[in-house]
Scaffold this active site. Structure first.
Site, mmCIF file in Angstrom:
data_model
loop_
_atom_site.group_PDB
_atom_site.id
_atom_site.type_symbol
_atom_site.label_atom_id
_atom_site.label_comp_id
_atom_site.label_asym_id
_atom_site.label_seq_id
_atom_site.Cartn_x
_atom_site.Cartn_y
_atom_site.Cartn_z
ATOM 1 N N ASP A 1 0.843 -1.207 0.000
ATOM 2 C CA ASP A 1 0.000 0.000 0.000
ATOM 3 C C ASP A 1 0.879 1.258 0.000
ATOM 4 O O ASP A 1 0.587 2.243 -0.679
ATOM 5 C CB ASP A 1 -0.906 -0.017 1.241
ATOM 6 C CG ASP A 1 -1.594 -1.362 1.395
ATOM 7 O OD1 ASP A 1 -2.478 -1.660 0.598
ATOM 8 O OD2 ASP A 1 -1.207 -2.136 2.293
ATOM 9 N N HIS B 1 -4.585 -3.391 6.508
ATOM 10 C CA HIS B 1 -4.417 -3.663 5.067
ATOM 11 C C HIS B 1 -5.796 -4.030 4.516
ATOM 12 O O HIS B 1 -6.115 -5.198 4.288
ATOM 13 C CB HIS B 1 -3.423 -4.799 4.827
ATOM 14 C CG HIS B 1 -3.380 -5.201 3.375
ATOM 15 N ND1 HIS B 1 -2.868 -4.387 2.391
ATOM 16 C CD2 HIS B 1 -3.828 -6.298 2.739
ATOM 17 C CE1 HIS B 1 -2.996 -4.973 1.220
ATOM 18 N NE2 HIS B 1 -3.580 -6.142 1.405
HETATM 19 N N1 LIG Z 1 -0.819 -7.951 2.452
HETATM 20 C C1 LIG Z 1 -0.819 -7.709 1.150
HETATM 21 O O1 LIG Z 1 -0.384 -6.628 0.711
HETATM 22 C C2 LIG Z 1 -1.370 -8.704 0.170
HETATM 23 C C3 LIG Z 1 -1.913 -9.881 0.594
HETATM 24 N N2 LIG Z 1 -2.380 -10.801 -0.303
HETATM 25 C C4 LIG Z 1 -2.867 -12.065 0.244
HETATM 26 O O2 LIG Z 1 -1.814 -13.033 0.130
HETATM 27 C C5 LIG Z 1 -2.390 -14.332 0.139
HETATM 28 C C6 LIG Z 1 -1.799 -15.173 -0.979
HETATM 29 O O3 LIG Z 1 -2.150 -14.661 -2.230
HETATM 30 P P1 LIG Z 1 -1.881 -15.526 -3.558
HETATM 31 O O4 LIG Z 1 -0.500 -16.035 -3.598
HETATM 32 O O5 LIG Z 1 -2.357 -14.688 -4.661
HETATM 33 O O6 LIG Z 1 -2.896 -16.730 -3.323
HETATM 34 P P2 LIG Z 1 -2.870 -18.184 -3.966
HETATM 35 O O7 LIG Z 1 -4.209 -18.768 -3.696
HETATM 36 O O8 LIG Z 1 -2.336 -18.154 -5.362
HETATM 37 O O9 LIG Z 1 -1.793 -18.943 -3.058
HETATM 38 C C7 LIG Z 1 -1.997 -19.259 -1.720
HETATM 39 C C8 LIG Z 1 -1.260 -20.545 -1.445
HETATM 40 O O10 LIG Z 1 -1.394 -20.831 -0.059
HETATM 41 C C9 LIG Z 1 -1.535 -22.228 0.075
HETATM 42 N N3 LIG Z 1 -2.074 -22.550 1.383
HETATM 43 C C10 LIG Z 1 -3.368 -22.590 1.800
HETATM 44 N N4 LIG Z 1 -3.436 -22.987 3.079
HETATM 45 C C11 LIG Z 1 -2.171 -23.173 3.490
HETATM 46 C C12 LIG Z 1 -1.604 -23.599 4.704
HETATM 47 N N5 LIG Z 1 -2.362 -23.927 5.751
HETATM 48 N N6 LIG Z 1 -0.255 -23.701 4.781
HETATM 49 C C13 LIG Z 1 0.526 -23.416 3.722
HETATM 50 N N7 LIG Z 1 0.036 -23.037 2.528
HETATM 51 C C14 LIG Z 1 -1.290 -22.897 2.422
HETATM 52 C C15 LIG Z 1 -2.428 -22.602 -1.100
HETATM 53 O O11 LIG Z 1 -2.374 -24.000 -1.387
HETATM 54 C C16 LIG Z 1 -1.821 -21.747 -2.205
HETATM 55 O O12 LIG Z 1 -0.772 -22.428 -2.894
HETATM 56 C C17 LIG Z 1 -3.900 -14.131 0.029
HETATM 57 O O13 LIG Z 1 -4.434 -14.217 1.352
HETATM 58 C C18 LIG Z 1 -4.024 -12.712 -0.489
HETATM 59 O O14 LIG Z 1 -5.262 -12.158 -0.152
HETATM 60 C C19 LIG Z 1 -2.323 -10.573 -1.644
HETATM 61 C C20 LIG Z 1 -1.796 -9.397 -2.126
HETATM 62 C C21 LIG Z 1 -1.313 -8.369 -1.253
HETATM 63 O O1 LIG Z 2 -7.354 -7.663 -2.152
HETATM 64 C C1 LIG Z 2 -6.729 -8.735 -2.245
HETATM 65 O O2 LIG Z 2 -7.224 -9.872 -2.104
HETATM 66 C C2 LIG Z 2 -5.261 -8.658 -2.520
HETATM 67 C C3 LIG Z 2 -4.633 -7.639 -1.686
HETATM 68 O O3 LIG Z 2 -4.626 -7.709 -0.481
HETATM 69 C C4 LIG Z 2 -4.036 -6.479 -2.339
HETATM 70 O O4 LIG Z 2 -3.799 -6.499 -3.557
HETATM 71 O O5 LIG Z 2 -3.770 -5.498 -1.642
#
Ligand SMILES: NC(=O)C1=CN([C@@H]2O[C@H](COP(=O)(O)OP(=O)(O)OC[C@H]3O[C@@H](n4cnc5c(N)ncnc54)[C@H](O)[C@@H]3O)[C@@H](O)[C@H]2O)C=CC1
Ligand SMILES: O=C([O-])CC(=O)C(=O)O
Length: 357
Positions: A160, A188
């Site tokens: 952000d 966030h």
């Molecule tokens: N804080 C931030 O700025 C941001 C946060 N996010 C969050 O990051 C997270 C991941 O996003 P992506 O990689 O796009 O999702 P994704 O769905 O592509 O990958 C998530 C992975 O976590 C695995 N997973 C699920 N439960 C698990 C567990 N208990 N232990 C280990 N692995 C586990 C899944 O199998 C999957 O491979 C989401 O919660 C998303 O909302 C995404 C973008 C920005």
């Molecule tokens: O909104 C979502 O699921 C992904 C996220 O946290 C971001 O891009 O900031």
């Protein structure tokens, strides 16, 4: 002499952020070009084959800094000896699910992974939670890993922060590297408050206030804020997938600054020769602020944010530790926004605790 490798855990490593993040770590983007690493990658059994594919690609990329890869679905093996843990794995919201259902799944994941980290990670392991709801997942992790110092547990709001820098740079048509000291306050989520009241741009005539250069308070107090708050949703709309490369890059920025220090970001004020920055007359020896960044950290009550929440603050980092930047003025408009996002975090905390009982 070559440095000893640092062990870095990435959970959810078979997912889309994981796929963007692990090559960055293996190339030295997170910890520096002279720091060897051993990657620990954790995912769940249904993703085991995909995880093994990521491991095969890491081997094929022949990264000189990469001294080993552990790819596993066993949380104890994944956490053993790690110095840095980047928690990307989590349970996403699915069609028809209530917020409470998602919270309940993530609370149980973060509770069990907290215990594994507490028992098996290296002493002084630094933890960054990326998975949403990032602040509250980090809070649960803190609660269930009581022997990990609270100063070692954080969540990602650097994405952000970087989005806010990007918006200002686009608006003023200046290099993003010349913009500094925006702040992301709070959660966030779409209640976060991107604050430019202390942000500056480096110009040939010294540092100038963003507010002065933009000269459009209606934009800064309106569209700028909502654009940053809703950027994640805009990316999902455009890509049909959530942000991955920018999230991975921000996770590297977060850990790099935490471990190696924020640029000129000392918390010991240093008097330097004024070049006219901030309209301080040139030619005086004057103490200027360094560069700070935003991190979700455990609130100690600074800026009247309730203690006991993981809340995003402006921080300086030095010698592997962060400190909340103190003494910034908060106007009435900002105060309301700081309080609103704190309220949302208190509600999330209550919801998370209700899932535990
Ligand atoms: N804080 C931030 O700025 C941001 C946060 N996010 C969050 O990051 C997270 C991941 O996003 P992506 O990689 O796009 O999702 P994704 O769905 O592509 O990958 C998530 C992975 O976590 C695995 N997973 C699920 N439960 C698990 C567990 N208990 N232990 C280990 N692995 C586990 C899944 O199998 C999957 O491979 C989401 O919660 C998303 O909302 C995404 C973008 C920005
Ligand atoms: O909104 C979502 O699921 C992904 C996220 O946290 C971001 O891009 O900031």
């Amino acid at each position: 002499m070559a440095k000893d490798p640092v062990r870095v855990l990435v959970t959810g490593a078979a997912g889309q952020i994981g796929y963007a993040l692990v090559p960055m770590i293996a190339r030295g983007v997170m910890l520096g070009a002279d720091q060897p690493v051993i990657l620990h990658m954790l995912d769940i059994p249904p993703a085991a084959e995909a995880l093994n594919g990521v491991k095969m690609e890491l081997v094929d990329a022949a990264f000189p800094l990469l001294k080993g890869v552990v790819a596993t679905t066993d949380v104890v093996e994944a956490c053993t000896g790690v110095n840095i843990a980047v928690m990307v794995g989590g349970f996403p919201r699915k069609e028809g699910m209530e917020r409470k259902d998602v919270m309940s799944k993530n609370v149980s994941i973060y509770k069990s992974q907290a215990s594994a980290l507490e028992k098996h990670a290296a002493a002084n392991c630094k933890v960054l939670v990326v998975a949403n709801p990032a602040n509250t997942n980090a809070l649960i992790l803190k609660e269930f890993a009581p022997s990990i110092p609270e100063k070692n547990i954080s969540c990602l709001t650097r994405l952000d922060h970087n989005r806010a820098l990007g918006q200002i740079s686009e608006r003023l048509n200046v290099q993003v590297s010349d913009v500094k000291n925006v702040i992301i306050w709070g959660n966030h989520s779409s209640t976060q408050y991107p604050d430019v009241n202390h942000a500056t741009v480096r110009t040939p005539a010294g540092e100038k206030a963003v507010r002065e250069l933009v000269a459009d308070d209606a934009w800064l107090n309106g569209e700028f804020i909502t654009t940053v708050q809703q950027r994640g949703a805009a990316i999902i709309k455009a890509r049909k997938l959530s942000s991955a490369l920018s999230a991975a890059s921000a996770a590297c920025d977060h850990i790099r600054d935490w471990v190696l220090g924020t640029p000129e970001g000392t918390w010991v004020s240093m008097g330097v020769y004024s070049d006219g920055s901030y309209n301080v007359p040139a030619g005086l020896i004057y103490s200027f602020p360094g560069t700070w960044v935003s991190m979700g950290v455990y609130s100690d009550g600074s800026y009247n944010v309730p203690a006991g929440l993981i809340y995003s603050f402006p921080v300086y980092c030095q010698n592997g530790e962060w400190k909340i930047v103190q003494g910034l003025s908060i106007d009435e408009f900002s105060r309301k926004k700081l309080d609103l996002t704190a309220e949302e975090l208190s509600e999330e905390k209550a919801l998370a605790y209700s899932c535990l009982s």
